[in-house]
Design a protein around this motif. Structure first.
Motif, PDB file in Angstrom:
ATOM      1  N   ASP A 119       0.848  -1.194   0.000  1.00 16.70           N
ATOM      2  CA  ASP A 119       0.000   0.000   0.000  1.00 16.70           C
ATOM      3  C   ASP A 119       0.885   1.245   0.000  1.00 16.70           C
ATOM      4  N   PRO A 120       0.790   2.098  -1.022  1.00 15.88           N
ATOM      5  CA  PRO A 120       1.630   3.302  -1.076  1.00 15.88           C
ATOM      6  C   PRO A 120       1.492   4.191   0.154  1.00 15.88           C
ATOM      7  N   GLU A 121       0.321   4.200   0.789  1.00 17.38           N
ATOM      8  CA  GLU A 121       0.106   5.055   1.949  1.00 17.38           C
ATOM      9  C   GLU A 121       1.068   4.728   3.092  1.00 17.38           C
ATOM     10  N   THR A 122       1.454   3.458   3.197  1.00 15.30           N
ATOM     11  CA  THR A 122       2.389   3.044   4.247  1.00 15.30           C
ATOM     12  C   THR A 122       3.696   3.821   4.119  1.00 15.30           C
ATOM     13  N   TYR A 123       4.191   3.947   2.900  1.00 21.41           N
ATOM     14  CA  TYR A 123       5.473   4.621   2.665  1.00 21.41           C
ATOM     15  C   TYR A 123       5.326   6.135   2.670  1.00 21.41           C
ATOM     16  N   GLU A 124       4.119   6.612   2.425  1.00 17.12           N
ATOM     17  CA  GLU A 124       3.889   8.059   2.483  1.00 17.12           C
ATOM     18  C   GLU A 124       3.838   8.546   3.931  1.00 17.12           C
ATOM     19  N   ARG A 125       3.455   7.650   4.839  1.00 19.04           N
ATOM     20  CA  ARG A 125       3.348   8.021   6.254  1.00 19.04           C
ATOM     21  C   ARG A 125       4.662   7.843   7.017  1.00 19.04           C
ATOM     22  N   PHE A 126       5.522   6.931   6.530  1.00 20.72           N
ATOM     23  CA  PHE A 126       6.750   6.622   7.265  1.00 20.72           C
ATOM     24  C   PHE A 126       7.969   6.682   6.350  1.00 20.72           C
ATOM     25  N   ASP A 127       9.077   7.172   6.898  1.00 20.52           N
ATOM     26  CA  ASP A 127      10.320   7.257   6.133  1.00 20.52           C
ATOM     27  C   ASP A 127      10.935   5.875   5.914  1.00 20.52           C
ATOM     28  N   GLU A 128      10.800   5.005   6.931  1.00 17.24           N
ATOM     29  CA  GLU A 128      11.341   3.651   6.840  1.00 17.24           C
ATOM     30  C   GLU A 128      10.306   2.653   7.350  1.00 17.24           C
ATOM     31  N   VAL A 129      10.225   1.521   6.680  1.00 18.86           N
ATOM     32  CA  VAL A 129       9.336   0.437   7.083  1.00 18.86           C
ATOM     33  C   VAL A 129      10.191  -0.799   7.285  1.00 18.86           C
ATOM     34  N   ILE A 130      10.171  -1.354   8.487  1.00 11.90           N
ATOM     35  CA  ILE A 130      11.007  -2.510   8.813  1.00 11.90           C
ATOM     36  C   ILE A 130      10.097  -3.701   9.072  1.00 11.90           C
ATOM     37  N   LEU A 131      10.134  -4.679   8.181  1.00 10.98           N
ATOM     38  CA  LEU A 131       9.317  -5.883   8.308  1.00 10.98           C
ATOM     39  C   LEU A 131      10.183  -7.011   8.867  1.00 10.98           C
ATOM     40  N   THR A 132       9.819  -7.540  10.014  1.00 10.93           N
ATOM     41  CA  THR A 132      10.567  -8.632  10.615  1.00 10.93           C
ATOM     42  C   THR A 132       9.683  -9.873  10.684  1.00 10.93           C
ATOM     43  N   GLN A 133      10.230 -11.004  10.283  1.00 12.71           N
ATOM     44  CA  GLN A 133       9.505 -12.276  10.388  1.00 12.71           C
ATOM     45  C   GLN A 133      10.422 -13.334  10.990  1.00 12.71           C
ATOM     46  N   THR A 134       9.935 -13.987  12.013  1.00 13.59           N
ATOM     47  CA  THR A 134      10.665 -15.075  12.655  1.00 13.59           C
ATOM     48  C   THR A 134       9.870 -16.363  12.494  1.00 13.59           C
TER      49      THR A 134
END
Length: 257
Positions: free
Chosen positions: A128-143
């Motif tokens: 979703d483009p809105e995610t990147y428009e709201r935040f400078d960095e997005v860190i997705l972690t999966q364990t």
């Protein structure tokens, strides 16, 4: 009006003996916020057998995507894992959930913390483009337990470089993917709370320690994982939020069996 629509399965992909994803048609009337979940399942002996499933596709997608675990004795998943293209599933008309952007205060970094199929709502949000428009960095972690259980997320993130809506953000480095397989000898990384506590997580990705003034968090996974990661954020000074009262982190309580 029925509480469910009947959608046709368009594609099925099995990743391991425990994990698979599938895509279905989407009713033109179905609307949802990126990150929400919906009741989804099968009609068994004339009655709906449904569980809460996060919608893994973004809200602009003309199809719906779901990512599921296979539980051998699970009332629903033991049957759902055998679905084939052309068959139908039931999808509820009323999506809900806490893992939505409007439940968070404005910030600089967004941490999406997942275990297993908990990555599903984040699979929606990172498209979703809105995610990147709201935040400078997005860190997705999966364990996960093993490396092959990380395949879905790794392949999805790799594909986003060519995505017409969010590709420019990915190429610009706005999305960081962190994966850990706790039972792989060649991948000794442990669970995220331990890596945050000793600082190794931040060092690996050249990130500063958690700062509730600028960082935001979302959590989705097992009940045990939710408890430990919720404590991780609270110890760092984060306050829980909701759509009615946005905060610094949110977590999803719904999970499938």
């Amino acid at each position: 009006m029925s509480a469910f629509t009947t959608e046709t399965v368009l594609a099925v992909q099995h990743y391991t003996d425990r994990l698979f994803r599938f895509r279905t048609t989407r009713s033109p009337a179905f609307r949802f916020r990126t990150g929400e979940f919906v009741m989804m399942g099968l009609e068994i002996e004339g009655k709906p057998l449904v569980r809460a499933y996060s919608i893994a596709s973004p809200n602009w997608d003309e199809e719906l995507e779901f990512y599921s675990i296979k539980v051998p004795d699970g009332p629903l998943t033991s049957k759902l894992c055998n679905i084939e293209v052309g068959q139908t599933v039931l999808v509820g008309r009323k999506p809900v959930g806490t893992l939505v952007l409007d439940a968070l205060l404005p910030g600089k970094r967004l941490y999406m913390v997942a275990t297993g199929t908990g990555i599903a709502p984040f699979a929606s949000l990172i498209r979703d483009p809105e995610t990147y428009e709201r935040f400078d960095e997005v860190i997705l972690t999966q364990t996960c337990r093993t490396a092959d259980e990380l395949t879905y997320g790794i392949e999805l993130v790799a594909s986003l470089k060519d995505d017409p809506l969010v590709g420019e953000y990915i190429v610009a480095g706005k999305l960081i993917l962190d994966t850990a397989a706790t039972r792989e000898a060649q991948n000794p990384k442990g669970r995220l709370p331990a890596r945050v506590a000793d600082g190794s997580f931040f060092t690996e990705h050249n990130l500063p320690p958690f700062n509730p003034e600028v960082d935001r968090g979302m959590i989705c996974g097992s009940m045990e994982m939710l408890a430990s990661c919720k404590a991780m954020f609270e110890e760092a000074g984060f306050t829980e939020g909701s759509v009615s009262q946005p905060g610094q982190f949110v977590y999803e309580k719904a999970f499938v069996g």
